[in-house]
Design an enzyme around this catalytic site. Structure first.
Site, PDB file in Angstrom:
ATOM      1  N   GLU A   1     -12.429  -2.314  11.748  1.00 14.35           N
ATOM      2  CA  GLU A   1     -12.312  -1.459  10.816  1.00 14.35           C
ATOM      3  C   GLU A   1     -13.457  -1.785   9.756  1.00 14.35           C
ATOM      4  OE1 GLU A   1      -8.925  -1.931   8.729  1.00 14.35           O
ATOM      5  OE2 GLU A   1      -9.535  -0.854   6.967  1.00 14.35           O
TER       6      GLU A   1
ATOM      7  N   GLU B   1       0.668  -1.177  -0.052  1.00 18.77           N
ATOM      8  CA  GLU B   1       0.115   0.028   0.066  1.00 18.77           C
ATOM      9  C   GLU B   1       0.933   1.346   0.001  1.00 18.77           C
ATOM     10  OE1 GLU B   1      -2.752  -0.660   3.344  1.00 18.77           O
ATOM     11  OE2 GLU B   1      -4.035  -1.637   1.920  1.00 18.77           O
TER      12      GLU B   1
ATOM     13  N   ASP C   1      -8.769  -8.753   3.732  1.00 20.92           N
ATOM     14  CA  ASP C   1      -8.522  -7.858   4.809  1.00 20.92           C
ATOM     15  C   ASP C   1      -9.307  -7.789   5.878  1.00 20.92           C
ATOM     16  OD1 ASP C   1      -7.010  -5.705   6.026  1.00 20.92           O
ATOM     17  OD2 ASP C   1      -7.645  -4.289   4.562  1.00 20.92           O
TER      18      ASP C   1
HETATM   19  C1  GCV Z   1      -2.163   0.271   8.549  1.00 15.87           C
HETATM   20  C2  GCV Z   1      -5.833  -2.196   5.589  1.00 15.87           C
HETATM   21  C3  GCV Z   1      -6.418  -0.866   6.234  1.00 15.87           C
HETATM   22  C4  GCV Z   1      -5.218   0.148   6.396  1.00 15.87           C
HETATM   23  C5  GCV Z   1      -3.897  -0.697   6.933  1.00 15.87           C
HETATM   24  C6  GCV Z   1      -3.614  -1.959   6.176  1.00 15.87           C
HETATM   25  C7  GCV Z   1      -2.656  -2.806   6.765  1.00 15.87           C
HETATM   26  O1  GCV Z   1      -5.763  -1.777   3.844  1.00 15.87           O
HETATM   27  O2  GCV Z   1      -7.395  -0.129   5.610  1.00 15.87           O
HETATM   28  O3  GCV Z   1      -5.523   1.070   7.066  1.00 15.87           O
HETATM   29  O4  GCV Z   1      -3.092   0.136   7.033  1.00 15.87           O
HETATM   30  O5  GCV Z   1      -4.741  -2.742   6.294  1.00 15.87           O
HETATM   31  O6  GCV Z   1      -3.092  -3.584   7.139  1.00 15.87           O
HETATM   32  O7  GCV Z   1      -1.512  -2.317   6.674  1.00 15.87           O
END
Ligand code: GCV
Length: 716
Positions: free
Chosen positions: A409, A307, A381
């Site tokens: 989340e 990411e 996720d």
């Molecule tokens: C910390 C998901 C979440 C992100 C998070 C990512 C990860 O994509 O939306 O906020 O980033 O996971 O676990 O690195």
């Protein structure tokens, strides 16, 4: 006038007493309501004999003294010598005198360094209870376990408890930024007040350590995996040192996230290439600097080339190069590297669910001994339900640690009551079949399947500076349950719920029975009203709050919900079978066979693995469309039942927590209906079918749901 003032004062006092209840988590130590039981306990507990004098030993005896004094309603004093009173004797192996050793006949080989033994013994015809361990930290865990017996009103006669944690690293991952915002945090701001540290030690830090130690958590990563290199500068390291000092007596080590590009950002170097000797030396020097001030520093957690985070691939290197370079830096000090396998790329046209396995499985056996690869429980996720991640069990020569998300989340933030240990247990019990039947994820994680040296479980924390720590009073149970399962991945989540309720609220069966049932069912409820039958990642964009199955305009295909549900006139679901992306092939053949076949694939995972026609007949005889709609309705009904349960238990709970949960359940009910209506209206465009009998008609249009915007949704 005076009476008004008095009323005001009374209101303030009762409010703060209630607020304290919220704050005290599962360490309420309420006076035991049953007087007979209290008298019984008092005849066995007339004092505490504390034999150790380390910081941890002193901390333990204070906790025991306070806990017992509050619960028994009488001052229980700490002595250093045994007398004629029945006592709780606490001390590690080396502190026990020969008289106690002889009386206890303890074989310390039965436990590991963090384990404990609680045993009823008799010395000179007097009954005592001994709480011991090889090390003081084991005694500390034993004390919390003993206090839990009293909190849950259990018998303390003829005790013979032997317990050791099954994993080495039981750790919270705080996604806390240095400006105190928390990524995916729904309980206020970060606990860490960097501006006031190192000189100001908030009582919260101590209570945080107590809470964690009480459930066996022994590590904390203070900073977000989307890391800021500043945390590694001297200015911040002295703040980290202050926190490490607070946590040390509680057996908690501090870890940090390492931003891979830190040598450039704070080191003034031109590259962060792991094969460049100057870079390796920079990290070695940095590690030395950290260990000089924090000798028991745990190590680094790293999110690299994921990411948008920097990583070894920026320099044409791979994850092994990056992890091993950092591993070399911390190895001389006993540190470890937790390297995350959460990777997927917009340049990879492959099914996102396959990408982490495809990249990491071939690295098996290539990492240094002090590297452990951290894998999310599922391949996408942290969804309300995902099949277990195919990497579990697939790397015999590389230890893997589990990453669960405690913060919600994708599960309604801190407004929805969802008891997550049920989800955690489902994953841990899953059979990977990698070494034949019974090769569960739990066995991979605790190292028994492949005899790994390092083992661990991480939980992305749901903690912030809200008075009640977690936003929702019941979200405290997810922190608690995470810790208990990290200690022992084979524990039953229902037993954990029972313990938590008794320690947090009361022991009245009229409260425990219905509320426990409500917790247990809450996980399936959220799956039903959000993503039944294997649907996943259909939350709204970015913040992931509420439904967004229609979202299709994001730059990366795999960020769009339409990528995951693939609804069309023919049906719905992601074909990951042999005829689709063949993601099933990443599992051991036995598991792959089960998932691949429509007949044997568990219905709860159906649309995860298959694109299924709307007319497909489900096991209960309904066609897919009707079955799906009924599941959405069932989820809503389950939340309604939760509300009804809660409304009946008012007399067992303090008014503040009662009202908080009541209001939150009202929101959850509204939002469950929102989920149902928005998803069914959207999918109906493709199924072209009427809603079956039993499913309530939506009161708003699809356009209305699509128009909703949440610009300041938290945690984003
Ligand atoms: C910390 C998901 C979440 C992100 C998070 C990512 C990860 O994509 O939306 O906020 O980033 O996971 O676990 O690195």
């Amino acid at each position: 006038m005076i009476s008004l003032r008095l009323i005001f004062l009374f209101l303030i006092i009762s409010f703060s007493a209630s607020a304290q209840k919220d704050y005290k988590l599962w360490l309420q130590y309420d006076k035991i309501a049953n007087t007979d039981l209290r008298t019984k306990y008092l005849s066995d507990i007339q004092g505490i004999v504390s034999l150790g004098n380390s910081e941890t030993a002193v901390t333990s005896s204070k906790e025991l003294e306070n806990g017992l004094t509050e619960m028994l309603g009488t001052k229980i004093t700490v002595k250093s010598k045994l007398d004629q009173a029945s006592s709780i004797i606490i001390g590690s192996e080396s502190s026990l005198n020969s008289e106690i050793q002889k009386a206890s006949e303890i074989d310390f080989n039965q436990i590991n360094d963090e384990g404990f033994i609680i045993k009823s013994i008799s010395i000179k015809n007097k009954k005592h209870i001994l709480i011991s361990g090889k090390k003081d930290v084991g005694v500390l865990y034993g004390i919390y376990s003993f206090l839990r017996l009293i909190q849950t009103n259990k018998s303390i006669q003829n005790l013979d408890i032997i317990d050791s944690p099954k994993t080495n690293i039981r750790i919270l991952n705080h996604w806390d930024n240095l400006d105190r915002t928390v990524e995916r945090g729904y309980a206020g701001f970060s606990l860490w007040n960097w501006q006031k540290l190192p000189d100001f030690i908030d009582q919260r830090y101590i209570d945080y350590a107590r809470a964690n130690a009480s459930i066996g958590i022994n590590g904390t990563v203070l900073t977000n995996v989307n890391a800021n290199a500043l945390i590694l500068t001297p200015q911040y390291l002295e703040k980290v040192e202050a926190l490490a000092k607070v946590f040390r007596p509680y057996g908690i080590k501090v870890y940090l996230t390492a931003r891979f590009s830190a040598p450039i950002e704070i080191g003034g170097l031109k590259t962060a290439d792991p094969k460049d000797a100057a870079i390796a030396n920079w990290w070695k020097a940095k590690a030395k600097e950290i260990y000089t001030i924090i000798p028991d520093f745990g190590g680094f957690l790293v999110k690299a080339n994921s990411e948008g985070q920097p990583g070894p691939q920026n320099y044409g290197r791979d994850h092994v190069d990056g992890a091993n370079m950092l591993a070399d830096a911390v190895a001389p000090f006993g540190g470890i590297i937790m390297w995350r396998a959460f990777v997927y790329s917009e340049h990879d046209a492959n099914d996102r669910a396959k990408q982490a396995y495809a990249e990491f499985q071939p690295y098996d056996g290539k990492f240094k001994e002090n590297v452990i690869v951290q894998v999310k429980n599922g391949a996408i996720d942290f969804q309300p339900r995902e099949p277990f991640h195919p990497l579990f069990g697939a790397t015999p020569k590389t230890p893997l640690m589990m990453e669960f998300q405690i913060t919600q989340e994708y599960l309604g933030f801190s407004t929805h009551l969802v008891y997550l240990p049920k989800l955690f247990q489902e994953v841990l019990e899953s059979d990977t079949y990698q070494k034949g039947k019974g090769s569960t994820v739990a066995k991979v994680v605790d190292g028994t399947l492949y005899k790994n040296k390092i083992t661990g479980i991480a939980g992305v924390a749901n903690i912030g500076n809200d008075i009640n720590w977690t936003g929702h009073p019941f979200a405290q149970a997810n922190w608690y349950g995470f810790g208990r399962l990290a200690w022992n991945p084979y524990l039953d989540s229902e037993i954990i719920a029972d313990e938590w309720l008794r320690s947090t609220f009361c022991n009245d069966e009229n409260f425990i029975r219905p509320v426990k049932e409500m917790m247990i069912n809450s996980r399936e409820a959220v799956v039903n009203y959000m993503t039944p039958l294997g649907l996943h990642h259909i939350m709204d964009t970015g913040h992931h709050y509420g439904p967004g199955p229609w979202v299709s305009n994001l730059s990366r295909p795999e960020w769009n919900p339409v990528y995951y549900h693939k609804a069309d006139k023919n049906g719905i679901g992601f074909d990951r079978s042999k005829t689709g992306t063949n993601a099933v092939a990443q599992y051991a053949p036995e598991a792959a066979k089960i998932f691949d076949n429509l007949e044997t694939c568990p219905e709860k995972d159906l649309l995860w693995f298959h694109h299924v026609p709307w007319d497909y007949k489900l096991k209960d005889g309904h066609n897919l469309w009707d079955g799906m709609a009924l599941k959405y309705q069932e989820g809503v009904n389950q939340v309604k039942a939760m509300q009804e349960t809660w409304n009946k238990i008012e007399k067992y709970v303090d008014s503040q927590r009662f009202k908080e949960v009541q209001m939150l359940l009202n929101i959850q009910y509204k939002e469950a209906k929102w989920w149902r209506d928005a998803c069914l209206l959207y999918f109906q465009q493709y199924s072209g079918k009427e809603l079956p009998i039993g499913v309530e008609k939506p009161t708003q249009s699809l356009e209305y749901f699509q128009s909703l915007k949440f610009p300041f949704a938290p945690g984003n």
